[in-house]
Design an enzyme around this catalytic site. Structure first.
Site, short mmCIF file in Angstrom:
data_model
loop_
_atom_site.label_atom_id
_atom_site.label_comp_id
_atom_site.label_asym_id
_atom_site.label_seq_id
_atom_site.Cartn_x
_atom_site.Cartn_y
_atom_site.Cartn_z
N CYS A 89 0.81 -1.36 -0.14
CA CYS A 89 -0.07 0.11 -0.04
C CYS A 89 0.74 1.26 0.09
O CYS A 89 0.37 2.33 -0.83
CB CYS A 89 -1.05 0.09 1.35
SG CYS A 89 -0.40 -0.59 2.74
N HIS A 136 -2.73 6.77 3.40
CA HIS A 136 -1.52 6.90 3.94
C HIS A 136 -0.77 8.00 3.27
O HIS A 136 -0.93 8.17 1.86
CB HIS A 136 -0.46 5.67 3.54
CG HIS A 136 -0.49 4.32 4.12
ND1 HIS A 136 -1.24 4.17 4.92
CD2 HIS A 136 -0.24 3.10 3.64
CE1 HIS A 136 -1.28 2.82 5.41
NE2 HIS A 136 -0.55 2.13 4.46
N1 LIG Z 1 -4.46 -3.84 5.35
C1 LIG Z 1 -3.75 -3.00 4.24
O1 LIG Z 1 -3.91 -1.62 3.92
C2 LIG Z 1 -3.16 -3.85 3.10
C3 LIG Z 1 -2.47 -3.17 2.08
C4 LIG Z 1 -1.80 -4.14 1.26
C5 LIG Z 1 -1.38 -5.30 1.43
N2 LIG Z 1 -2.11 -5.68 2.49
C6 LIG Z 1 -1.88 -7.42 2.53
O2 LIG Z 1 -2.87 -8.03 2.41
C7 LIG Z 1 -2.92 -9.26 3.09
C8 LIG Z 1 -4.23 -9.23 4.21
O3 LIG Z 1 -4.16 -8.10 5.16
P1 LIG Z 1 -5.27 -7.84 5.96
O4 LIG Z 1 -4.88 -6.69 6.57
O5 LIG Z 1 -6.70 -7.81 5.36
O6 LIG Z 1 -5.08 -8.98 7.17
P2 LIG Z 1 -6.47 -9.55 8.24
O7 LIG Z 1 -7.32 -8.47 8.55
O8 LIG Z 1 -5.34 -10.09 9.20
O9 LIG Z 1 -6.90 -10.53 7.39
C9 LIG Z 1 -6.58 -11.96 7.16
C10 LIG Z 1 -7.50 -12.83 6.42
O10 LIG Z 1 -6.75 -13.95 6.30
C11 LIG Z 1 -7.29 -15.14 6.87
N3 LIG Z 1 -6.23 -15.96 7.17
C12 LIG Z 1 -5.75 -16.07 8.51
N4 LIG Z 1 -4.76 -17.15 8.48
C13 LIG Z 1 -5.30 -17.93 7.80
C14 LIG Z 1 -4.98 -19.34 7.41
N5 LIG Z 1 -4.23 -19.80 7.94
N6 LIG Z 1 -5.53 -20.13 6.37
C15 LIG Z 1 -6.55 -19.43 5.69
N7 LIG Z 1 -6.92 -18.05 5.77
C16 LIG Z 1 -6.51 -17.47 6.90
C17 LIG Z 1 -8.08 -14.53 7.80
O11 LIG Z 1 -9.55 -15.40 8.24
P3 LIG Z 1 -10.00 -15.58 9.72
O12 LIG Z 1 -10.71 -14.35 9.71
O13 LIG Z 1 -10.81 -16.84 9.51
O14 LIG Z 1 -8.86 -15.30 10.58
C18 LIG Z 1 -8.56 -13.22 7.27
O15 LIG Z 1 -9.61 -13.32 6.34
C19 LIG Z 1 -1.62 -9.17 4.06
O16 LIG Z 1 -1.07 -10.18 3.16
C20 LIG Z 1 -1.27 -8.02 3.86
O17 LIG Z 1 -0.03 -7.54 4.05
C21 LIG Z 1 -2.83 -5.43 3.33
#
Ligand SMILES: NC(=O)c1ccc[n+]([C@@H]2O[C@H](COP(=O)([O-])OP(=O)(O)OC[C@H]3O[C@@H](n4cnc5c(N)ncnc54)[C@H](OP(=O)(O)O)[C@@H]3O)[C@@H](O)[C@H]2O)c1
Length: 345
Positions: A150, A243
């Site tokens: 991001c 950001h």
């Molecule tokens: N947030 C941002 O602004 C942003 C920006 C760019 C990229 N990203 C990237 O996008 C990705 C997700 O980020 P996020 O902020 O959305 O994270 P998050 O809120 O922690 O969500 C993670 C997701 O993955 C699932 N998950 C976790 N462990 C798992 C497993 N072992 N097997 C299958 N599913 C699993 C979770 O399911 P449950 O609900 O069942 O735990 C949830 O749906 C990351 O790689 C992050 O680096 C995030």
């Protein structure tokens, strides 16, 4: 033609934004939602603690969350969006691609691998050609495209405009990043209220490497990374979304503020449903862009620039983008639109 799509990691911060973007999309129809074993078998309403600023779509709320396993996703799903934690993505994304799925992924794993396209469609759509290389080298039937981190997405379109017009030599950036960038379990209120955290694990390296790959030239076989030196300092602050970044860009040619503003305003967008008509909005007011005021421009897909000043070796400016829309879910959807446009679906 409507493309049936699935979301891996559908219950998280980015997953919810993906659903918000995909539900009204003219070309995509949601057909599968996956998450961890804690969510499997539950309705989406039950599994996801919905925190997005629009109601949970009724038809999605009643869908059942399935395991993140290729056998659990229907075969007639043509495109997957992945918002899994990167450690999980690294393990399971290849299983889906080997099974023939085409995937647009947010997760940071594989982003700088030589045969994986890392794309911002308005900047380097041609890098999608790496799909042929990855199919040859990995024997994959499907395809994997990544969007950048991001904080990287926020600064790269302005840098691409300046590089094209004046040539970049050195880039230094200091970020003020919103808490949603860390995901729902990322930083606690006790850590961030009345505070700023001058460290985001791994983020500086991502900005320093991903930006050079994005600004690189694809020669049909590989991407020659841009030669500019990029140095980043990343900070978490108590804003919710958006950001803000302070950038110093040294240029090969001399450049005035007016010339830079013109190059930024005129940098072309692309004709895809999620792409804004004008990609980069340039503010004249020295105190803009600001996260609360400017993160939602162009439905969260715009890049805002302001505070342009001349420096001894180039320019200084500030830029801003919505981190979970332009920086994550919207970026993935845009890459999905590009995959469709380019005939990969
Ligand atoms: N947030 C941002 O602004 C942003 C920006 C760019 C990229 N990203 C990237 O996008 C990705 C997700 O980020 P996020 O902020 O959305 O994270 P998050 O809120 O922690 O969500 C993670 C997701 O993955 C699932 N998950 C976790 N462990 C798992 C497993 N072992 N097997 C299958 N599913 C699993 C979770 O399911 P449950 O609900 O069942 O735990 C949830 O749906 C990351 O790689 C992050 O680096 C995030």
């Amino acid at each position: 033609m409507t493309v049936r799509v699935g979301v891996l990691g559908a219950t998280g911060a980015v997953g919810q934004r993906l659903i918000q973007q995909i539900d009204p999309h003219p070309d995509f129809e949601l057909a599968a939602l996956t998450a961890s074993s804690a969510s499997t078998g539950k309705s989406y309403r039950e599994a996801a603690k919905w925190r997005v600023d629009s109601p949970i779509p009724e038809d999605v709320a009643d869908m059942t969350v399935v395991a993140t396993d290729p056998d659990e996703v229907p075969d007639d799903v043509d495109l997957l969006f992945s918002s899994l934690p990167s450690s999980v993505g690294e393990a399971v994304e290849p299983e889906f691609i080997e099974a023939g799925y085409v995937m647009s992924s947010n997760s940071s794993n594989f982003r700088t691998d030589e045969d994986i396209p890392l794309t911002i469609p308005e900047v380097n759509a041609d890098h999608l050609g790496l799909i042929e290389v990855q199919r040859d080298e990995r024997g994959w039937d499907g395809a994997l495209v990544k969007n950048p981190n991001c904080s990287t997405i926020t600064m790269v379109p302005p840098l691409a405009a300046l590089d094209e017009a004046f040539g970049l030599t050195d880039v230094r950036v200091s970020t003020l990043q919103a808490v949603s960038g860390a995901g729902y379990s990322g930083v606690t209120s006790m850590e961030i209220i009345d505070n700023a955290i001058p460290h985001i694990g791994g983020e500086e390296k991502k900005m320093e490497t991903e930006s050079r790959k994005l600004l690189g030239e694809f020669d049909g076989a590989e991407v020659q990374w841009n030669d500019a030196e990029v140095a980043a300092s990343c900070n978490r602050i108590p804003t919710l979304d958006g950001h803000l970044e302070n950038v110093w860009a040294d240029t090969a040619e001399d450049v005035t503020v007016e010339e830079a503003a013109e190059a930024l305003r005129e940098y072309p967008s692309i004709d895809l449903p999620s792409s804004p008509d004008q990609l980069i909005k340039v503010f004249e007011e020295p105190d803009r862009p600001q996260p609360r005021l400017d993160r939602n421009q162009s439905d969260g897909m715009g890049i805002a620039v302001g505070g342009i000043q001349e420096t001894e070796n180039g320019l200084q400016f500030n830029c801003l983008a919505h981190n979970t829309i332009r920086g994550a879910a919207g970026a993935s959807v845009l890459n999905g639109e590009l995959l469709l446009e380019e005939g990969y679906l």
